[in-house]
Scaffold this active site. Structure first.
Site, PDB file in Angstrom:
ATOM      1  N   GLU A  46      30.215   4.931  70.116  1.00 29.71           N
ATOM      2  CA  GLU A  46      31.500   4.800  71.200  1.00 29.71           C
ATOM      3  C   GLU A  46      31.366   3.828  71.916  1.00 29.71           C
ATOM      4  O   GLU A  46      32.362   3.253  72.501  1.00 29.71           O
ATOM      5  CB  GLU A  46      31.804   6.273  71.367  1.00 29.71           C
ATOM      6  CG  GLU A  46      31.849   7.235  70.260  1.00 29.71           C
ATOM      7  CD  GLU A  46      30.685   7.901  69.761  1.00 29.71           C
ATOM      8  OE1 GLU A  46      30.847   9.387  69.510  1.00 29.71           O
ATOM      9  OE2 GLU A  46      29.848   7.225  69.919  1.00 29.71           O
ATOM     10  N   CYS A  71      28.666  13.176  70.746  1.00 25.78           N
ATOM     11  CA  CYS A  71      27.543  13.890  71.468  1.00 25.78           C
ATOM     12  C   CYS A  71      28.199  14.406  72.858  1.00 25.78           C
ATOM     13  O   CYS A  71      29.031  13.821  73.378  1.00 25.78           O
ATOM     14  CB  CYS A  71      26.287  13.237  71.733  1.00 25.78           C
ATOM     15  SG  CYS A  71      26.476  11.749  73.022  1.00 25.78           S
ATOM     16  N   ALA A 150       5.903   3.308  40.471  1.00 27.66           N
ATOM     17  CA  ALA A 150       6.639   2.671  39.076  1.00 27.66           C
ATOM     18  C   ALA A 150       5.608   3.155  38.021  1.00 27.66           C
ATOM     19  O   ALA A 150       4.383   3.525  37.955  1.00 27.66           O
ATOM     20  CB  ALA A 150       5.824   1.078  39.434  1.00 27.66           C
ATOM     21  N   SER A 164      -5.036  -1.949  37.095  1.00 27.31           N
ATOM     22  CA  SER A 164      -3.721  -2.405  36.852  1.00 27.31           C
ATOM     23  C   SER A 164      -3.015  -2.398  38.243  1.00 27.31           C
ATOM     24  O   SER A 164      -2.761  -1.361  38.610  1.00 27.31           O
ATOM     25  CB  SER A 164      -2.648  -1.693  35.920  1.00 27.31           C
ATOM     26  OG  SER A 164      -2.993  -0.344  36.261  1.00 27.31           O
ATOM     27  N   ARG A 180      11.016  -0.199  52.712  1.00 29.88           N
ATOM     28  CA  ARG A 180      10.087  -0.108  53.775  1.00 29.88           C
ATOM     29  C   ARG A 180      10.739  -0.138  55.355  1.00 29.88           C
ATOM     30  O   ARG A 180      10.486   0.523  56.248  1.00 29.88           O
ATOM     31  CB  ARG A 180       8.966  -0.783  53.617  1.00 29.88           C
ATOM     32  CG  ARG A 180       8.118  -0.180  52.496  1.00 29.88           C
ATOM     33  CD  ARG A 180       6.806  -1.457  52.464  1.00 29.88           C
ATOM     34  NE  ARG A 180       6.011  -1.004  51.210  1.00 29.88           N
ATOM     35  CZ  ARG A 180       4.733  -1.591  51.014  1.00 29.88           C
ATOM     36  NH1 ARG A 180       4.140  -2.760  51.753  1.00 29.88           N
ATOM     37  NH2 ARG A 180       4.111  -1.188  49.982  1.00 29.88           N
ATOM     38  N   THR A 192      -5.490   5.385  46.738  1.00 29.69           N
ATOM     39  CA  THR A 192      -4.653   4.036  46.809  1.00 29.69           C
ATOM     40  C   THR A 192      -5.470   3.142  48.036  1.00 29.69           C
ATOM     41  O   THR A 192      -5.232   1.788  47.439  1.00 29.69           O
ATOM     42  CB  THR A 192      -3.257   4.531  47.259  1.00 29.69           C
ATOM     43  OG1 THR A 192      -2.515   5.198  46.201  1.00 29.69           O
ATOM     44  CG2 THR A 192      -2.538   3.211  47.452  1.00 29.69           C
ATOM     45  N   ASP A 196      -6.372   0.035  45.930  1.00 32.41           N
ATOM     46  CA  ASP A 196      -5.585  -1.080  46.164  1.00 32.41           C
ATOM     47  C   ASP A 196      -5.565  -1.896  47.330  1.00 32.41           C
ATOM     48  O   ASP A 196      -5.105  -3.116  47.617  1.00 32.41           O
ATOM     49  CB  ASP A 196      -4.213  -0.516  46.024  1.00 32.41           C
ATOM     50  CG  ASP A 196      -3.677  -0.088  44.639  1.00 32.41           C
ATOM     51  OD1 ASP A 196      -4.647  -0.358  43.644  1.00 32.41           O
ATOM     52  OD2 ASP A 196      -2.574   0.652  44.303  1.00 32.41           O
ATOM     53  N   LEU A 200       0.817  -1.979  53.467  1.00 30.73           N
ATOM     54  CA  LEU A 200       1.886  -1.154  53.950  1.00 30.73           C
ATOM     55  C   LEU A 200       2.561  -1.709  54.800  1.00 30.73           C
ATOM     56  O   LEU A 200       3.240  -0.926  55.562  1.00 30.73           O
ATOM     57  CB  LEU A 200       1.321   0.255  54.217  1.00 30.73           C
ATOM     58  CG  LEU A 200       0.217   0.988  53.126  1.00 30.73           C
ATOM     59  CD1 LEU A 200       0.155   2.374  53.536  1.00 30.73           C
ATOM     60  CD2 LEU A 200       1.178   1.134  51.764  1.00 30.73           C
ATOM     61  N   ARG A 203       6.639  -7.282  53.975  1.00 30.88           N
ATOM     62  CA  ARG A 203       6.402  -8.716  54.321  1.00 30.88           C
ATOM     63  C   ARG A 203       7.488  -9.557  53.446  1.00 30.88           C
ATOM     64  O   ARG A 203       7.772 -10.794  53.536  1.00 30.88           O
ATOM     65  CB  ARG A 203       5.103  -9.080  53.431  1.00 30.88           C
ATOM     66  CG  ARG A 203       3.906  -8.323  54.250  1.00 30.88           C
ATOM     67  CD  ARG A 203       2.794  -8.478  53.720  1.00 30.88           C
ATOM     68  NE  ARG A 203       2.618  -8.336  52.193  1.00 30.88           N
ATOM     69  CZ  ARG A 203       2.414  -7.215  51.811  1.00 30.88           C
ATOM     70  NH1 ARG A 203       2.250  -5.939  52.839  1.00 30.88           N
ATOM     71  NH2 ARG A 203       2.231  -6.711  50.590  1.00 30.88           N
TER      72      ARG A 203
END
Length: 346
Positions: A46, A71, A150, A164, A180, A192, A196, A200, A203
């Site tokens: 507002e 509010c 996935a 993989s 993200r 993970t 991997d 996180l 990018r």
């Protein structure tokens, strides 16, 4: 009001833990001002809308369209009801009341008691759905939880030896990086991180990086992994360690109710939403605990592993399906928590 909803959505990823709010000011059927809540701690919708009006004398003859009840209390910014009472518009149209108990109808009551014409309920279902994260926050005192993974066409997330790395295609991965930027935190588990070594971060899409969260029950991870790199806070949940070293925070929570306790801690850190990108075990923890609100699943239609680490099973049907090149994206909602934010359209 539709334009106000479009404006409100622009604050996604920045306004949390506040709700997304948009405001459009109309005079003689012409928009003379508009604004939205851009970021937590900054001016509300507002205020930004009023500031955008060139001729303030028109405000008393205008209609304000606001996606959420104004509010009525002073927090990081002044109460928006005070602003409206100061300019006394001809009419105030609000999509939905605020689920925050600090407001919860009080804002509308203040305006009505002061003699302003107030209407509410226009595009209410759309306004609540836009703020489903906030509705879950207020009702359950925890972050809104989005599960993401996935899987191959035959239902596997990885090969048995974790060899993989990518299952989904380039476009799907870009979407994940966009997601993200829209959520407050991103969460993975021990496996993970080890297999991997992810960063996180976002990018492949402009926007902020989410707060990084790791489930490491035994407190066994070395801080040499990418996920621990500065800047930005990292929260690690264990059953053994409580400590803070620079930007890394270890939280000790009981093994029983591990997921629920971790979410309670995150919510206390003003984290209103979490994107869970963990492996099958971490994802299944959230599903088993019933601590999830939405699941986004990419299925690589042309990929099969025949054997490997199976994807989790959801106790909910798909609500939406989209095609992204060779990937099929399905969106599922937890039917129990969906009742909190889904209201039928008139």
């Amino acid at each position: 009001m539709q334009r106000a909803l479009e404006l409100a959505a622009l604050g996604q990823g920045q306004a949390s833990p506040n709700p997304l709010v948009g405001c459009v000011i109309v005079h003689n059927e012409r928009i003379i001002g508009e604004g939205y809540h851009r970021a937590f701690g900054q001016a509300h919708a507002e205020v930004n809308a009023v500031d955008s009006v060139a001729d303030k004398s028109l405000l008393s003859q205008a209609t304000f369209y606001i996606t959420l009840e104004p509010c009525s209390y002073h927090g990081k910014t002044p109460a928006c009801t005070d602003l409206l009472l100061r300019h006394r518009p001809q009419r105030v149209v609000v999509a939905t009341t605020d689920p925050n108990p600090k407001v919860a109808g009080r804002g509308l009551a203040i305006l009505q008691e002061a003699g302003l014409e107030v209407q509410h309920g226009l595009l209410a279902a759309e306004a609540v759905a836009l703020n489903k994260r906030f509705w879950i926050n207020m009702a359950l005192a925890r972050p809104y939880v989005i599960l993401k993974w996935a899987q191959t066409a035959d239902g596997f997330m990885a090969r048995s030896d974790y060899s993989s790395k990518w299952i989904s295609g380039v476009r799907a991965r870009q979407w994940v990086h966009r997601w993200r930027t829209q959520e407050d935190a991103i969460l993975v588990g021990y496996n993970t991180v080890v297999h991997d070594n992810p960063q996180l971060t976002a990018r492949q899409w402009p926007g902020h990086n989410p707060v990084r969260v790791i489930f490491d029950p035994q407190g066994a991870l070395s801080t040499d992994y990418n996920v621990f790199a500065p800047p930005g806070p990292v929260h690690v949940f264990t059953t053994t360690k409580q400590d803070t070293q620079g930007h890394i925070n270890w939280h000790r929570v009981p093994e029983q109710n591990f997921v629920a306790e971790a979410l309670t801690v995150l919510y206390a850190q003003n984290i209103g939403s979490v994107l869970v990108e963990g492996g099958s075990h971490t994802l299944q923890q959230f599903i088993a605990a019933g601590m999830w609100d939405e699941a986004r699943i990419f299925t690589a239609t042309g990929s099969r592993f025949d054997q490997g680490i199976a994807a989790p099973q959801l106790p909910a049907p798909s609500a939406r399906v989209e095609n992204l090149d060779n990937d099929l994206l399905t969106i599922n909602y937890n039917p129990e928590t969906q009742k909190i934010w889904q209201i039928p359209s008139p």
